[in-house]
Scaffold this motif. Structure first.
Motif, PDB file in Angstrom:
ATOM      1  N   ILE A  49     -17.891  34.724  25.859  1.00 15.24           N
ATOM      2  CA  ILE A  49     -18.460  33.725  26.756  1.00 15.24           C
ATOM      3  C   ILE A  49     -19.594  33.018  26.021  1.00 15.24           C
ATOM      4  O   ILE A  49     -20.559  33.647  25.592  1.00 15.24           O
ATOM      5  CB  ILE A  49     -18.944  34.359  28.063  1.00 15.24           C
ATOM      6  N   ALA A  50     -19.470  31.706  25.878  1.00 17.04           N
ATOM      7  CA  ALA A  50     -20.393  30.939  25.048  1.00 17.04           C
ATOM      8  C   ALA A  50     -21.597  30.447  25.843  1.00 17.04           C
ATOM      9  O   ALA A  50     -21.515  30.161  27.043  1.00 17.04           O
ATOM     10  CB  ALA A  50     -19.665  29.749  24.430  1.00 17.04           C
ATOM     11  N   ASP A  51     -22.705  30.345  25.151  1.00 16.93           N
ATOM     12  CA  ASP A  51     -23.934  29.751  25.662  1.00 16.93           C
ATOM     13  C   ASP A  51     -23.667  28.273  25.957  1.00 16.93           C
ATOM     14  O   ASP A  51     -23.206  27.514  25.091  1.00 16.93           O
ATOM     15  CB  ASP A  51     -25.014  29.897  24.583  1.00 16.93           C
ATOM     16  N   LEU A  52     -23.943  27.837  27.178  1.00 19.86           N
ATOM     17  CA  LEU A  52     -23.690  26.446  27.547  1.00 19.86           C
ATOM     18  C   LEU A  52     -24.623  25.468  26.844  1.00 19.86           C
ATOM     19  O   LEU A  52     -24.390  24.258  26.885  1.00 19.86           O
ATOM     20  CB  LEU A  52     -23.804  26.285  29.065  1.00 19.86           C
ATOM     21  N   ARG A  53     -25.654  25.985  26.188  1.00 22.41           N
ATOM     22  CA  ARG A  53     -26.542  25.086  25.442  1.00 22.41           C
ATOM     23  C   ARG A  53     -25.841  24.480  24.235  1.00 22.41           C
ATOM     24  O   ARG A  53     -25.960  23.299  23.971  1.00 22.41           O
ATOM     25  CB  ARG A  53     -27.801  25.836  24.987  1.00 22.41           C
ATOM     26  N   ASP A  54     -25.097  25.316  23.479  1.00 21.98           N
ATOM     27  CA  ASP A  54     -24.518  24.808  22.238  1.00 21.98           C
ATOM     28  C   ASP A  54     -23.195  25.456  21.849  1.00 21.98           C
ATOM     29  O   ASP A  54     -22.685  25.216  20.760  1.00 21.98           O
ATOM     30  CB  ASP A  54     -25.511  24.981  21.086  1.00 21.98           C
ATOM     31  N   GLY A  55     -22.629  26.284  22.740  1.00 20.69           N
ATOM     32  CA  GLY A  55     -21.322  26.866  22.463  1.00 20.69           C
ATOM     33  C   GLY A  55     -21.336  28.124  21.630  1.00 20.69           C
ATOM     34  O   GLY A  55     -20.267  28.665  21.322  1.00 20.69           O
ATOM     35  N   LYS A  56     -22.500  28.654  21.271  1.00 21.93           N
ATOM     36  CA  LYS A  56     -22.578  29.896  20.504  1.00 21.93           C
ATOM     37  C   LYS A  56     -22.587  31.098  21.449  1.00 21.93           C
ATOM     38  O   LYS A  56     -23.068  31.016  22.577  1.00 21.93           O
ATOM     39  CB  LYS A  56     -23.831  29.921  19.636  1.00 21.93           C
ATOM     40  N   VAL A  57     -22.038  32.212  20.983  1.00 24.75           N
ATOM     41  CA  VAL A  57     -22.056  33.441  21.770  1.00 24.75           C
ATOM     42  C   VAL A  57     -23.334  34.203  21.446  1.00 24.75           C
ATOM     43  O   VAL A  57     -23.535  34.654  20.320  1.00 24.75           O
ATOM     44  CB  VAL A  57     -20.822  34.316  21.480  1.00 24.75           C
ATOM     45  N   ARG A  58     -24.211  34.327  22.429  1.00 28.34           N
ATOM     46  CA  ARG A  58     -25.472  35.037  22.238  1.00 28.34           C
ATOM     47  C   ARG A  58     -25.589  36.284  23.101  1.00 28.34           C
ATOM     48  O   ARG A  58     -26.402  37.152  22.829  1.00 28.34           O
ATOM     49  CB  ARG A  58     -26.644  34.102  22.531  1.00 28.34           C
ATOM     50  N   LEU A  59     -24.793  36.331  24.169  1.00 32.30           N
ATOM     51  CA  LEU A  59     -24.790  37.477  25.068  1.00 32.30           C
ATOM     52  C   LEU A  59     -23.355  37.876  25.366  1.00 32.30           C
ATOM     53  O   LEU A  59     -22.458  37.033  25.370  1.00 32.30           O
ATOM     54  CB  LEU A  59     -25.474  37.136  26.405  1.00 32.30           C
ATOM     55  N   HIS A  60     -23.170  39.171  25.636  1.00 33.32           N
ATOM     56  CA  HIS A  60     -21.948  39.628  26.272  1.00 33.32           C
ATOM     57  C   HIS A  60     -22.277  39.845  27.742  1.00 33.32           C
ATOM     58  O   HIS A  60     -23.221  40.582  28.070  1.00 33.32           O
ATOM     59  CB  HIS A  60     -21.451  40.927  25.637  1.00 33.32           C
ATOM     60  N   VAL A  61     -21.513  39.228  28.623  1.00 34.70           N
ATOM     61  CA  VAL A  61     -21.747  39.316  30.066  1.00 34.70           C
ATOM     62  C   VAL A  61     -20.414  39.572  30.760  1.00 34.70           C
ATOM     63  O   VAL A  61     -19.348  39.435  30.148  1.00 34.70           O
ATOM     64  CB  VAL A  61     -22.407  38.021  30.606  1.00 34.70           C
TER      65      VAL A  61
END
Length: 489
Positions: A49-61
Protein backbone atom coordinates in the motif's frame (compact mmCIF):
# COMPACT_ATOMS: atom_id res chain seq x y z
CA UNK A 1 11.74 9.14 23.12
CA UNK A 2 14.50 7.35 21.25
CA UNK A 3 16.94 5.26 23.30
CA UNK A 4 19.35 4.60 20.44
CA UNK A 5 21.21 7.87 20.89
CA UNK A 6 21.52 7.34 24.64
CA UNK A 7 22.81 3.80 24.25
CA UNK A 8 25.43 4.67 21.67
CA UNK A 9 26.70 7.58 23.74
CA UNK A 10 26.63 5.78 27.08
CA UNK A 11 27.87 2.36 26.00
CA UNK A 12 30.99 1.34 27.90
CA UNK A 13 30.38 3.36 30.72
CA UNK A 14 3.73 -10.26 45.80
CA UNK A 15 1.32 -7.56 45.38
CA UNK A 16 -1.09 -5.82 47.78
CA UNK A 17 -4.60 -6.66 46.63
CA UNK A 18 -6.93 -3.72 46.10
CA UNK A 19 -10.46 -4.45 47.16
CA UNK A 20 -12.06 -1.59 45.26
CA UNK A 21 -14.47 -2.19 42.43
CA UNK A 22 -12.74 -0.96 39.29
CA UNK A 23 -14.30 0.41 36.14
CA UNK A 24 -13.03 1.54 32.78
CA UNK A 25 -12.75 -0.19 29.42
CA UNK A 26 -9.96 -2.55 30.51
CA UNK A 27 -11.86 -4.23 33.33
CA UNK A 28 -11.71 -7.43 31.28
CA UNK A 29 -8.00 -7.77 32.09
CA UNK A 30 -8.67 -8.68 35.72
CA UNK A 31 -8.74 -12.44 36.35
CA UNK A 32 -9.63 -13.11 32.75
CA UNK A 33 -9.64 -16.72 31.60
CA UNK A 34 -7.09 -16.86 28.74
CA UNK A 35 -9.20 -19.54 27.04
CA UNK A 36 -12.35 -17.44 27.09
CA UNK A 37 -13.60 -16.31 23.72
CA UNK A 38 -12.92 -12.69 22.75
CA UNK A 39 -13.86 -10.72 19.67
CA UNK A 40 -11.22 -11.05 17.01
CA UNK A 41 -9.09 -7.95 16.49
CA UNK A 42 -6.46 -7.03 13.96
CA UNK A 43 -5.85 -8.00 10.35
CA UNK A 44 -2.74 -9.01 8.40
CA UNK A 45 -0.57 -6.10 7.34
CA UNK A 46 -0.19 -5.55 3.62
CA UNK A 47 3.21 -4.71 2.13
CA UNK A 48 2.20 -2.92 -1.07
CA UNK A 49 0.00 0.00 0.00
CA UNK A 50 1.65 3.19 -1.23
CA UNK A 51 1.92 6.56 0.47
CA UNK A 52 -0.54 8.89 -1.29
CA UNK A 53 2.03 11.68 -1.09
CA UNK A 54 4.37 10.19 -3.70
CA UNK A 55 3.58 6.51 -4.29
CA UNK A 56 6.36 5.08 -2.09
CA UNK A 57 5.69 2.31 0.41
CA UNK A 58 6.58 3.61 3.87
CA UNK A 59 4.19 1.63 6.06
CA UNK A 60 2.61 -1.78 6.10
CA UNK A 61 -1.05 -1.39 7.07
CA UNK A 62 -4.18 -3.60 6.89
CA UNK A 63 -5.89 -4.14 3.54
CA UNK A 64 -8.36 -1.37 2.74
CA UNK A 65 -6.43 1.26 4.71
CA UNK A 66 -4.70 4.28 3.20
CA UNK A 67 -2.15 6.79 4.42
CA UNK A 68 -0.39 10.00 3.47
CA UNK A 69 2.83 11.37 4.96
CA UNK A 70 3.71 15.02 5.32
CA UNK A 71 6.39 17.26 6.82
CA UNK A 72 9.20 14.89 5.93
CA UNK A 73 12.27 16.75 7.23
CA UNK A 74 14.76 14.65 5.29
CA UNK A 75 14.53 17.67 2.98
CA UNK A 76 14.33 21.26 4.29
CA UNK A 77 10.80 22.56 4.92
CA UNK A 78 9.81 26.16 5.59
CA UNK A 79 6.52 26.79 7.38
CA UNK A 80 4.09 29.63 6.69
CA UNK A 81 5.64 31.89 9.35
CA UNK A 82 9.16 31.34 8.03
CA UNK A 83 10.07 28.60 10.51
CA UNK A 84 12.67 26.13 9.27
CA UNK A 85 10.82 23.01 10.41
CA UNK A 86 12.94 21.02 12.88
CA UNK A 87 12.91 17.24 12.91
CA UNK A 88 12.49 14.68 15.69
CA UNK A 89 8.66 14.79 15.61
CA UNK A 90 7.42 13.27 18.87
CA UNK A 91 4.26 13.64 20.99
CA UNK A 92 1.21 15.17 19.32
CA UNK A 93 -2.41 16.09 19.99
CA UNK A 94 -5.34 16.52 17.58
CA UNK A 95 -8.07 19.16 17.90
CA UNK A 96 -11.10 20.42 15.95
CA UNK A 97 -10.28 22.82 13.10
CA UNK A 98 -12.44 24.73 10.64
CA UNK A 99 -14.60 23.04 8.00
CA UNK A 100 -13.71 19.51 9.09
CA UNK A 101 -9.97 20.09 9.20
CA UNK A 102 -7.80 18.96 12.11
CA UNK A 103 -5.34 21.05 14.14
CA UNK A 104 -2.26 19.13 15.27
CA UNK A 105 0.11 20.42 17.94
CA UNK A 106 3.37 18.50 17.55
CA UNK A 107 6.50 18.27 19.70
CA UNK A 108 10.07 18.40 18.42
CA UNK A 109 12.40 16.51 20.75
CA UNK A 110 15.68 18.35 20.17
CA UNK A 111 18.49 18.44 22.71
CA UNK A 112 21.72 20.43 23.15
CA UNK A 113 22.12 24.21 23.07
CA UNK A 114 21.67 26.15 19.85
CA UNK A 115 19.58 28.99 18.40
CA UNK A 116 15.83 28.59 18.93
CA UNK A 117 13.75 27.90 15.83
CA UNK A 118 10.85 30.08 14.70
CA UNK A 119 10.11 33.81 14.59
CA UNK A 120 8.37 34.22 17.97
CA UNK A 121 10.06 35.13 21.27
CA UNK A 122 11.56 31.94 22.74
CA UNK A 123 11.58 30.82 26.37
CA UNK A 124 15.34 30.29 25.99
CA UNK A 125 17.05 31.78 22.94
CA UNK A 126 19.64 28.98 23.06
CA UNK A 127 17.32 25.96 23.20
CA UNK A 128 16.30 24.21 19.97
CA UNK A 129 13.12 22.31 20.88
CA UNK A 130 9.47 23.31 20.91
CA UNK A 131 6.17 22.68 19.16
CA UNK A 132 4.71 23.43 15.75
CA UNK A 133 1.00 23.68 15.00
CA UNK A 134 -0.28 22.17 11.76
CA UNK A 135 -3.71 22.59 10.16
CA UNK A 136 -4.44 19.57 7.96
CA UNK A 137 -7.30 17.87 6.18
CA UNK A 138 -8.45 14.50 7.55
CA UNK A 139 -6.38 12.96 4.73
CA UNK A 140 -3.11 14.63 5.68
CA UNK A 141 -3.12 17.56 3.26
CA UNK A 142 -1.36 20.48 4.95
CA UNK A 143 -3.25 23.79 4.96
CA UNK A 144 -0.83 25.85 7.04
CA UNK A 145 1.75 25.43 9.82
CA UNK A 146 3.68 27.63 12.23
CA UNK A 147 5.70 27.74 15.45
CA UNK A 148 3.57 27.61 18.60
CA UNK A 149 6.25 27.45 21.33
CA UNK A 150 10.03 27.58 21.01
CA UNK A 151 13.17 27.85 23.09
CA UNK A 152 12.44 24.66 25.01
CA UNK A 153 14.41 21.38 25.05
CA UNK A 154 13.71 17.70 24.49
CA UNK A 155 9.96 18.16 23.97
CA UNK A 156 9.05 14.51 24.23
CA UNK A 157 5.40 13.75 24.78
CA UNK A 158 2.66 15.65 26.57
CA UNK A 159 -1.10 15.53 26.61
CA UNK A 160 -4.29 16.96 25.16
CA UNK A 161 -6.34 19.06 27.59
CA UNK A 162 -10.17 19.00 27.37
CA UNK A 163 -10.46 22.81 27.47
CA UNK A 164 -8.52 23.08 24.21
CA UNK A 165 -4.77 23.10 24.71
CA UNK A 166 -1.74 20.85 24.46
CA UNK A 167 0.71 20.44 27.33
CA UNK A 168 4.24 19.79 26.06
CA UNK A 169 6.87 18.22 28.31
CA UNK A 170 10.64 18.71 28.53
CA UNK A 171 12.42 15.40 29.07
CA UNK A 172 15.56 16.94 30.54
CA UNK A 173 16.84 18.94 33.51
CA UNK A 174 19.45 20.83 31.49
CA UNK A 175 20.15 24.47 32.20
CA UNK A 176 23.05 26.82 32.87
CA UNK A 177 22.88 25.67 36.51
CA UNK A 178 23.41 21.98 35.64
CA UNK A 179 26.41 20.08 34.26
CA UNK A 180 26.41 18.25 30.90
CA UNK A 181 23.93 15.44 30.26
CA UNK A 182 24.57 12.08 28.56
CA UNK A 183 25.64 13.81 25.35
CA UNK A 184 28.50 15.60 27.16
CA UNK A 185 27.49 18.85 25.44
CA UNK A 186 28.11 21.96 27.53
CA UNK A 187 25.06 23.62 29.08
CA UNK A 188 26.89 26.94 29.51
CA UNK A 189 25.17 28.57 26.48
CA UNK A 190 21.69 27.94 27.91
CA UNK A 191 19.91 30.96 29.37
CA UNK A 192 17.09 29.29 31.32
CA UNK A 193 16.57 26.16 33.44
CA UNK A 194 14.73 23.32 31.73
CA UNK A 195 12.75 20.29 32.86
CA UNK A 196 9.25 21.80 32.82
CA UNK A 197 5.88 21.52 31.13
CA UNK A 198 4.41 24.29 28.96
CA UNK A 199 0.79 24.82 27.97
CA UNK A 200 0.16 25.50 24.27
CA UNK A 201 -3.33 26.75 23.40
CA UNK A 202 -4.79 25.55 20.11
CA UNK A 203 -6.06 29.05 19.38
CA UNK A 204 -3.23 31.55 19.56
CA UNK A 205 0.30 31.01 20.80
CA UNK A 206 1.74 29.83 24.09
CA UNK A 207 2.93 32.30 26.70
CA UNK A 208 6.31 30.60 26.70
CA UNK A 209 6.24 30.46 30.50
CA UNK A 210 6.83 27.11 32.19
CA UNK A 211 4.48 25.56 34.72
CA UNK A 212 7.16 25.43 37.40
CA UNK A 213 4.88 24.20 40.19
CA UNK A 214 4.37 20.96 38.22
CA UNK A 215 8.02 20.11 38.78
CA UNK A 216 11.45 20.25 37.22
CA UNK A 217 12.31 16.69 36.24
CA UNK A 218 12.57 14.49 33.14
CA UNK A 219 8.94 14.88 32.10
CA UNK A 220 7.46 12.62 29.43
CA UNK A 221 3.65 12.77 29.22
CA UNK A 222 0.59 14.18 30.98
CA UNK A 223 -3.06 13.17 31.24
CA UNK A 224 -5.81 15.25 32.85
CA UNK A 225 -8.66 13.75 34.85
CA UNK A 226 -11.62 16.16 34.68
CA UNK A 227 -13.34 14.52 37.64
CA UNK A 228 -10.56 14.71 40.23
CA UNK A 229 -9.00 17.83 38.71
CA UNK A 230 -5.51 16.35 38.75
CA UNK A 231 -2.92 16.47 35.99
CA UNK A 232 -1.05 13.14 36.02
CA UNK A 233 2.58 13.23 34.89
CA UNK A 234 5.03 10.51 33.90
CA UNK A 235 8.80 10.66 34.37
CA UNK A 236 11.21 9.02 31.93
CA UNK A 237 14.47 8.84 33.83
CA UNK A 238 16.71 6.64 31.71
CA UNK A 239 19.41 5.77 34.23
CA UNK A 240 17.42 6.00 37.47
CA UNK A 241 14.00 4.88 38.75
CA UNK A 242 11.08 6.89 37.44
CA UNK A 243 8.10 8.19 39.35
CA UNK A 244 4.41 8.72 38.68
CA UNK A 245 3.31 12.23 39.71
CA UNK A 246 0.19 14.33 39.92
CA UNK A 247 -0.33 18.08 40.00
CA UNK A 248 -3.42 19.79 41.41
CA UNK A 249 -3.92 23.38 40.18
CA UNK A 250 -5.32 25.76 42.75
CA UNK A 251 -8.16 26.79 40.43
CA UNK A 252 -10.29 24.56 38.21
CA UNK A 253 -8.83 24.71 34.67
CA UNK A 254 -12.11 23.49 33.20
CA UNK A 255 -13.60 26.82 34.34
CA UNK A 256 -10.45 28.91 34.04
CA UNK A 257 -9.45 27.65 30.59
CA UNK A 258 -5.81 27.00 31.50
CA UNK A 259 -3.57 25.45 34.17
CA UNK A 260 -2.48 27.82 36.92
CA UNK A 261 1.01 27.77 38.43
CA UNK A 262 -0.03 27.74 42.08
CA UNK A 263 -0.78 24.07 42.69
CA UNK A 264 0.72 21.13 44.55
CA UNK A 265 2.96 18.36 43.12
CA UNK A 266 2.77 14.84 44.57
CA UNK A 267 4.31 11.44 43.84
CA UNK A 268 2.74 7.97 44.00
CA UNK A 269 3.59 5.50 46.76
CA UNK A 270 2.06 2.09 47.50
CA UNK A 271 0.42 1.74 50.90
CA UNK A 272 2.39 -0.44 53.36
CA UNK A 273 5.05 -1.10 50.69
CA UNK A 274 7.55 1.78 50.86
CA UNK A 275 9.85 2.09 47.84
CA UNK A 276 8.33 -0.94 46.15
CA UNK A 277 10.08 -1.97 42.92
CA UNK A 278 7.26 -1.96 40.38
CA UNK A 279 9.68 -2.25 37.46
CA UNK A 280 10.03 -5.97 38.22
CA UNK A 281 7.86 -8.76 36.81
CA UNK A 282 4.14 -8.34 37.55
CA UNK A 283 1.10 -10.54 37.15
CA UNK A 284 -1.60 -9.13 34.90
CA UNK A 285 -4.49 -7.84 36.98
CA UNK A 286 -2.41 -7.29 40.12
CA UNK A 287 -3.64 -4.24 42.05
CA UNK A 288 -2.03 -1.93 44.58
CA UNK A 289 -3.66 0.52 46.96
CA UNK A 290 -1.77 3.79 46.70
CA UNK A 291 -1.24 7.08 48.48
CA UNK A 292 0.38 10.33 47.42
CA UNK A 293 3.31 12.12 49.06
CA UNK A 294 4.03 15.82 48.75
CA UNK A 295 7.00 17.25 46.86
CA UNK A 296 7.97 20.36 48.83
CA UNK A 297 10.61 21.75 46.45
CA UNK A 298 9.33 20.96 42.94
CA UNK A 299 11.32 23.58 40.99
CA UNK A 300 14.93 23.72 42.18
CA UNK A 301 17.51 26.21 40.98
CA UNK A 302 21.14 25.25 41.49
CA UNK A 303 24.11 27.57 42.10
CA UNK A 304 26.36 28.44 39.16
CA UNK A 305 28.66 31.10 37.80
CA UNK A 306 27.79 32.36 34.28
CA UNK A 307 30.32 31.19 31.74
CA UNK A 308 31.47 28.28 33.87
CA UNK A 309 30.34 24.67 34.11
CA UNK A 310 27.87 24.32 36.97
CA UNK A 311 28.99 22.27 39.99
CA UNK A 312 25.66 20.37 40.16
CA UNK A 313 25.91 17.23 38.04
CA UNK A 314 23.15 16.25 35.66
CA UNK A 315 22.60 13.05 37.66
CA UNK A 316 22.14 15.00 40.91
CA UNK A 317 19.73 17.40 39.22
CA UNK A 318 17.81 14.51 37.64
CA UNK A 319 17.04 12.86 40.97
CA UNK A 320 16.51 16.03 43.03
CA UNK A 321 12.71 16.07 42.73
CA UNK A 322 11.97 12.30 42.78
CA UNK A 323 14.39 11.81 45.67
CA UNK A 324 12.01 13.88 47.81
CA UNK A 325 9.33 11.29 47.06
CA UNK A 326 11.61 8.28 47.58
CA UNK A 327 12.45 9.59 51.07
CA UNK A 328 8.72 9.21 51.83
CA UNK A 329 8.38 5.75 50.30
CA UNK A 330 7.45 6.59 46.69
CA UNK A 331 7.39 3.66 44.25
CA UNK A 332 10.08 2.83 41.70
CA UNK A 333 9.06 2.34 38.07
CA UNK A 334 11.11 1.85 34.92
CA UNK A 335 10.95 4.67 32.38
CA UNK A 336 7.38 5.92 32.46
CA UNK A 337 6.45 7.35 29.06
CA UNK A 338 3.04 7.61 27.38
CA UNK A 339 -0.10 8.54 29.35
CA UNK A 340 -3.75 8.98 28.42
CA UNK A 341 -7.06 9.50 30.24
CA UNK A 342 -10.06 7.42 29.19
CA UNK A 343 -13.38 6.72 30.92
CA UNK A 344 -12.22 7.51 34.44
CA UNK A 345 -8.84 5.76 34.17
CA UNK A 346 -5.28 7.00 33.56
CA UNK A 347 -3.29 4.55 31.42
CA UNK A 348 0.49 4.86 31.24
CA UNK A 349 3.40 2.83 29.88
CA UNK A 350 6.58 1.62 31.55
CA UNK A 351 8.95 1.20 28.64
CA UNK A 352 11.49 -1.18 30.20
CA UNK A 353 9.33 -2.61 32.99
CA UNK A 354 8.65 -6.29 33.52
CA UNK A 355 12.12 -7.74 34.01
CA UNK A 356 12.60 -10.96 35.96
CA UNK A 357 14.65 -9.33 38.70
CA UNK A 358 14.40 -6.09 40.59
CA UNK A 359 16.74 -3.47 39.22
CA UNK A 360 19.42 -2.00 41.41
CA UNK A 361 18.99 1.69 42.12
CA UNK A 362 20.70 3.43 39.12
CA UNK A 363 22.59 4.57 37.30
CA UNK A 364 22.78 1.91 34.61
CA UNK A 365 24.74 3.72 31.94
CA UNK A 366 24.22 1.46 28.92
CA UNK A 367 20.88 -0.29 29.20
CA UNK A 368 18.70 2.07 31.18
CA UNK A 369 16.85 1.41 34.44
CA UNK A 370 14.76 -1.73 34.00
CA UNK A 371 15.40 -4.96 32.12
CA UNK A 372 11.98 -5.91 30.75
CA UNK A 373 10.22 -5.36 27.43
CA UNK A 374 7.48 -3.12 28.79
CA UNK A 375 4.39 -2.78 30.96
CA UNK A 376 1.07 -0.95 30.69
CA UNK A 377 -0.50 0.32 33.92
CA UNK A 378 -3.90 1.72 34.84
CA UNK A 379 -4.55 4.13 37.69
CA UNK A 380 -8.10 4.60 39.04
CA UNK A 381 -8.28 8.07 40.64
CA UNK A 382 -11.61 7.53 42.36
CA UNK A 383 -10.50 4.36 44.16
CA UNK A 384 -6.79 5.29 44.38
CA UNK A 385 -5.87 1.90 42.97
CA UNK A 386 -3.05 1.01 40.57
CA UNK A 387 -3.38 -2.05 38.33
CA UNK A 388 -1.20 -3.99 35.90
CA UNK A 389 -2.99 -3.98 32.55
CA UNK A 390 -0.37 -5.73 30.43
CA UNK A 391 3.19 -6.99 30.68
CA UNK A 392 5.15 -7.95 27.59
CA UNK A 393 6.54 -11.50 27.68
CA UNK A 394 9.39 -10.43 25.39
CA UNK A 395 10.46 -8.15 22.55
CA UNK A 396 8.87 -10.35 19.87
CA UNK A 397 5.44 -9.61 21.38
CA UNK A 398 5.62 -5.97 22.49
CA UNK A 399 8.93 -4.14 22.32
CA UNK A 400 9.32 -1.04 24.52
CA UNK A 401 5.88 0.63 24.57
CA UNK A 402 6.14 4.42 24.48
CA UNK A 403 3.43 6.92 23.48
CA UNK A 404 -0.14 5.70 23.92
CA UNK A 405 -3.62 6.87 23.01
CA UNK A 406 -7.13 5.39 22.99
CA UNK A 407 -9.53 4.95 20.11
CA UNK A 408 -13.16 6.10 20.35
CA UNK A 409 -14.05 2.47 21.12
CA UNK A 410 -11.54 2.16 23.98
CA UNK A 411 -8.71 0.24 22.30
CA UNK A 412 -5.25 1.33 23.39
CA UNK A 413 -2.96 2.30 20.52
CA UNK A 414 0.68 1.83 21.53
CA UNK A 415 3.81 3.13 19.81
CA UNK A 416 6.92 0.94 19.93
CA UNK A 417 10.38 2.42 20.46
CA UNK A 418 13.30 0.03 20.28
CA UNK A 419 16.20 -0.78 17.99
CA UNK A 420 14.34 -3.56 16.14
CA UNK A 421 11.39 -3.34 13.74
CA UNK A 422 8.95 -0.89 15.26
CA UNK A 423 5.19 -1.43 15.15
CA UNK A 424 2.10 0.52 16.02
CA UNK A 425 0.10 -1.93 18.15
CA UNK A 426 -3.47 -2.20 19.35
CA UNK A 427 -4.43 -3.61 22.75
CA UNK A 428 -8.10 -4.49 23.18
CA UNK A 429 -10.06 -4.40 26.41
CA UNK A 430 -10.02 -8.22 26.26
CA UNK A 431 -6.23 -8.28 26.39
CA UNK A 432 -5.57 -9.06 22.72
CA UNK A 433 -2.49 -7.42 21.21
CA UNK A 434 -2.41 -6.92 17.45
CA UNK A 435 -0.59 -4.97 14.73
CA UNK A 436 -1.87 -1.72 13.26
CA UNK A 437 1.15 -0.59 11.22
CA UNK A 438 4.81 -1.47 10.63
CA UNK A 439 7.53 1.07 9.87
CA UNK A 440 9.16 0.40 6.51
CA UNK A 441 10.90 3.72 5.97
CA UNK A 442 14.10 4.02 3.98
CA UNK A 443 16.24 7.11 3.58
CA UNK A 444 16.78 8.95 0.32
CA UNK A 445 20.00 6.92 -0.07
CA UNK A 446 18.14 3.63 0.40
CA UNK A 447 19.31 2.98 3.97
CA UNK A 448 16.86 1.21 6.25
CA UNK A 449 15.06 3.29 8.85
CA UNK A 450 12.99 0.35 10.14
CA UNK A 451 14.10 0.99 13.73
CA UNK A 452 12.95 4.62 13.81
CA UNK A 453 10.31 4.88 16.52
CA UNK A 454 6.60 5.56 16.24
CA UNK A 455 5.48 8.51 18.38
CA UNK A 456 2.62 10.92 18.90
CA UNK A 457 -0.33 8.67 18.03
CA UNK A 458 -3.58 10.65 18.21
CA UNK A 459 -7.00 10.27 16.62
CA UNK A 460 -8.80 13.08 14.85
CA UNK A 461 -11.72 14.40 16.93
CA UNK A 462 -14.19 12.39 14.81
CA UNK A 463 -12.14 9.20 15.28
CA UNK A 464 -11.77 8.55 11.56
CA UNK A 465 -8.07 9.36 11.09
CA UNK A 466 -5.09 8.26 13.15
CA UNK A 467 -2.20 10.70 13.04
CA UNK A 468 1.22 9.42 14.08
CA UNK A 469 4.86 10.43 13.76
CA UNK A 470 7.96 8.48 12.94
CA UNK A 471 10.78 10.07 14.84
CA UNK A 472 14.45 10.33 14.01
CA UNK A 473 16.78 13.17 13.09
CA UNK A 474 14.56 13.39 10.01
CA UNK A 475 10.98 13.02 11.22
CA UNK A 476 7.67 12.85 9.39
CA UNK A 477 3.98 12.70 10.21
CA UNK A 478 1.36 10.28 8.83
CA UNK A 479 -2.41 10.35 8.47
CA UNK A 480 -3.86 6.80 8.39
CA UNK A 481 -7.50 6.00 7.73
CA UNK A 482 -9.77 3.04 7.03
CA UNK A 483 -12.47 1.00 8.70
CA UNK A 484 -11.08 0.98 12.24
CA UNK A 485 -14.03 -0.94 13.60
CA UNK A 486 -13.31 -3.82 11.24
CA UNK A 487 -9.92 -4.45 12.88
CA UNK A 488 -11.05 -3.84 16.47
CA UNK A 489 -9.56 -0.38 16.95
Amino acid sequence: MSDLDRRSLLRGAAAVAGGAVLGGPFLGFVNRDPAAAAPKAGAPLVDNIADLRDGKVRLHVPAGFQYRSFHDTESPITLDDGTALPGRHDGMGAFHGHDGDVVLVRNHEINNPGPAFGPRTPYDAMARGGTTTVHVSPRGEVRRAYTSVNGTMMNCSGGRMPWGSWVTCEETVNGPDVGPDFTNASNIPLQQPHGYVFEVPVKGQASGEPLTAAGRFTHEAVAYDPHSGYLYLTEDSFEFPSGFFRYKPRRDPMRLGYLDNNGRLQMLAVRKRPNIHLEGAQRRGTTYDVKWVDIDDPSPRFPYTPGETAPTTNDDATIYVPQQGWAQGAAYFSRLEGAVYDDGVIYFTSTQGGGEEETELGPHATGGYGNGSGQIWAYYPKQEVLRVVYQSPGPDTLDFPDNVTTSPRGTLVVCEDNTNDNYLRGLTKHGQLFDIALNRLTSSTGASRFNDEFAGSTFSPDGHTLFVNIQAGAGMTFAIWGDWRSIGV
